[in-house]
Design an enzyme around this catalytic site. Structure first.
Site, short mmCIF file in Angstrom:
data_model
loop_
_atom_site.label_atom_id
_atom_site.label_comp_id
_atom_site.label_asym_id
_atom_site.label_seq_id
_atom_site.Cartn_x
_atom_site.Cartn_y
_atom_site.Cartn_z
N ASP A 141 0.83 -1.21 0.00
CA ASP A 141 0.00 0.00 0.00
C ASP A 141 0.86 1.25 0.00
O ASP A 141 0.44 2.31 0.46
CB ASP A 141 -0.93 -0.03 1.22
CG ASP A 141 -2.04 1.00 1.13
OD1 ASP A 141 -2.60 1.38 2.19
OD2 ASP A 141 -2.35 1.45 0.00
N LYS A 144 3.03 3.36 -5.59
CA LYS A 144 2.48 2.35 -6.51
C LYS A 144 3.54 1.84 -7.49
O LYS A 144 3.49 0.69 -7.89
CB LYS A 144 1.27 2.92 -7.25
CG LYS A 144 0.23 3.54 -6.30
CD LYS A 144 -0.09 2.67 -5.08
CE LYS A 144 -0.74 3.47 -3.95
NZ LYS A 144 -0.76 2.74 -2.65
N ASP A 169 -3.14 -2.95 -2.58
CA ASP A 169 -4.19 -1.94 -2.65
C ASP A 169 -4.00 -1.08 -3.90
O ASP A 169 -2.90 -1.01 -4.46
CB ASP A 169 -4.13 -1.04 -1.40
CG ASP A 169 -5.33 -0.11 -1.29
OD1 ASP A 169 -5.20 0.94 -0.65
OD2 ASP A 169 -6.41 -0.43 -1.84
N ASN A 170 -5.06 -0.42 -4.35
CA ASN A 170 -5.00 0.62 -5.38
C ASN A 170 -4.56 0.15 -6.77
O ASN A 170 -3.94 0.93 -7.51
CB ASN A 170 -4.06 1.75 -4.95
CG ASN A 170 -4.37 2.26 -3.58
OD1 ASN A 170 -3.54 2.15 -2.66
ND2 ASN A 170 -5.55 2.82 -3.40
N GLU A 199 -11.41 4.24 -1.44
CA GLU A 199 -11.84 4.55 -0.06
C GLU A 199 -12.72 5.81 0.00
O GLU A 199 -12.40 6.84 -0.58
CB GLU A 199 -10.63 4.72 0.88
CG GLU A 199 -9.52 5.61 0.39
CD GLU A 199 -8.43 4.85 -0.30
OE1 GLU A 199 -8.71 3.78 -0.88
OE2 GLU A 199 -7.28 5.30 -0.29
O1 LIG Z 1 -0.18 7.13 -2.53
C1 LIG Z 1 -0.84 6.33 -1.87
N1 LIG Z 1 -0.29 5.56 -0.93
C2 LIG Z 1 1.14 5.68 -0.64
C3 LIG Z 1 1.38 6.87 0.26
O2 LIG Z 1 2.68 6.88 0.71
C4 LIG Z 1 -2.33 6.23 -2.09
C5 LIG Z 1 -2.97 7.20 -2.84
C6 LIG Z 1 -4.36 7.16 -3.05
C7 LIG Z 1 -5.05 8.21 -3.87
C8 LIG Z 1 -4.61 9.53 -3.84
C9 LIG Z 1 -5.25 10.49 -4.59
C10 LIG Z 1 -6.36 10.14 -5.38
F1 LIG Z 1 -7.00 11.09 -6.09
C11 LIG Z 1 -6.80 8.83 -5.42
C12 LIG Z 1 -6.15 7.86 -4.66
C13 LIG Z 1 -5.12 6.14 -2.47
C14 LIG Z 1 -4.47 5.16 -1.71
O3 LIG Z 1 -5.19 4.14 -1.13
C15 LIG Z 1 -3.09 5.18 -1.52
O4 LIG Z 1 -2.53 4.17 -0.78
MG LIG Z 2 -3.91 2.55 -0.52
#
Ligand SMILES: O=C(NCCO)c1cc(-c2ccc(F)cc2)cc(O)c1O
Ligand SMILES: [Mg+2]
Length: 214
Positions: A141, A144, A169-170, A199
């Site tokens: 997580d 990416k 995740d993601n 989320e």
């Molecule tokens: O960068 C992420 N994680 C690493 C942090 O060090 C991260 C970003 C997002 C996200 C952000 C901006 C948006 F517009 C959509 C999603 C969601 C997540 O679950 C994530 O884990």
């Molecule tokens: Mg995430």
């Protein structure tokens, strides 16, 4: 300047959750992020999938890459058996500081070792520093574009065994295309996509579960 989003999240936990009650910490964060201000926790929709995959594996050793404020750390550790260990890696010191306090508020500090630093630097040190033979479960997580190189590094460091489950995740939003290509095309993994939502939003996102075949 004032407070940061993680600091405001910590305040919401201290105000609305019960010390030593992990579920109340999870609910307080989900309420805050859904109704006050969005934050990048895995959240309650994907969190239910995380819970069920975690319970199926019942791991003795867990690696989490990307702690952020400790929401998924608490979700995972609350379901882990006595004597099992979770190592969570966070690069950002401000995130790590808040996460330590949220994990402690939930009363899960004895199960959790939070390590500050870069996953690429720390993964090769897992065996010598923490006496880890293998990880039974890995939750990805963090950045990416680090998912794929860090997965290859875990293989090369002999930290995965036959049956180790990777849950990422993601994989749709923000997306981890190189990682998906890697685990879905490699003969060493059996992969499956769990469709869900980003989320606290209606946007699509999902988790990729990949079982290492040895
Ligand atoms: O960068 C992420 N994680 C690493 C942090 O060090 C991260 C970003 C997002 C996200 C952000 C901006 C948006 F517009 C959509 C999603 C969601 C997540 O679950 C994530 O884990
Ligand atoms: Mg995430």
């Amino acid at each position: 300047t004032g407070t940061s989003r993680p600091q405001r999240m910590l305040k919401a936990v201290q105000k609305n959750a019960t010390k030593g009650d992990p579920q109340s910490v999870i609910s307080a964060i989900d309420y805050y992020c859904r109704h006050k201000e969005w934050a990048m926790n895995v959240g309650d929709d994907k969190g239910l999938i995380l819970d069920s995959v975690l319970m199926e594996v019942n791991p003795s050793t867990v690696l989490e890459l990307g702690t952020y404020c400790g929401y998924s750390t608490v979700r995972i550790a609350r379901l882990m058996s006595p004597g099992s260990k979770l190592i969570t890696v966070e690069f950002n010191p401000a995130f790590a500081e808040v996460a330590r306090q949220i994990i402690a508020y939930a009363g899960l500090q004895d199960k959790v070792t939070l390590v500050e630093g870069s996953s690429g630097d720390l993964i090769p040190k897992m065996k010598e520093r923490f006496g880890i033979k293998y990880f039974d479960f890995v939750f990805l997580d963090h950045w990416k574009d680090s998912y794929a190189p860090d997965t290859k590094l875990l293989e090369d460091c002999g930290l995965l065994k036959k049956g180790t489950v990777l849950l990422a995740d993601n994989v749709i939003c923000p997306g981890a295309p190189e990682y998906l290509k890697y685990v879905r095309n490699s003969p060493r993994y059996e992969s499956r996509y769990y469709k869900s939502n980003l989320e606290y939003t209606k946007a699509e996102d999902g988790l990729e579960k990949s079982v290492f075949l040895g």
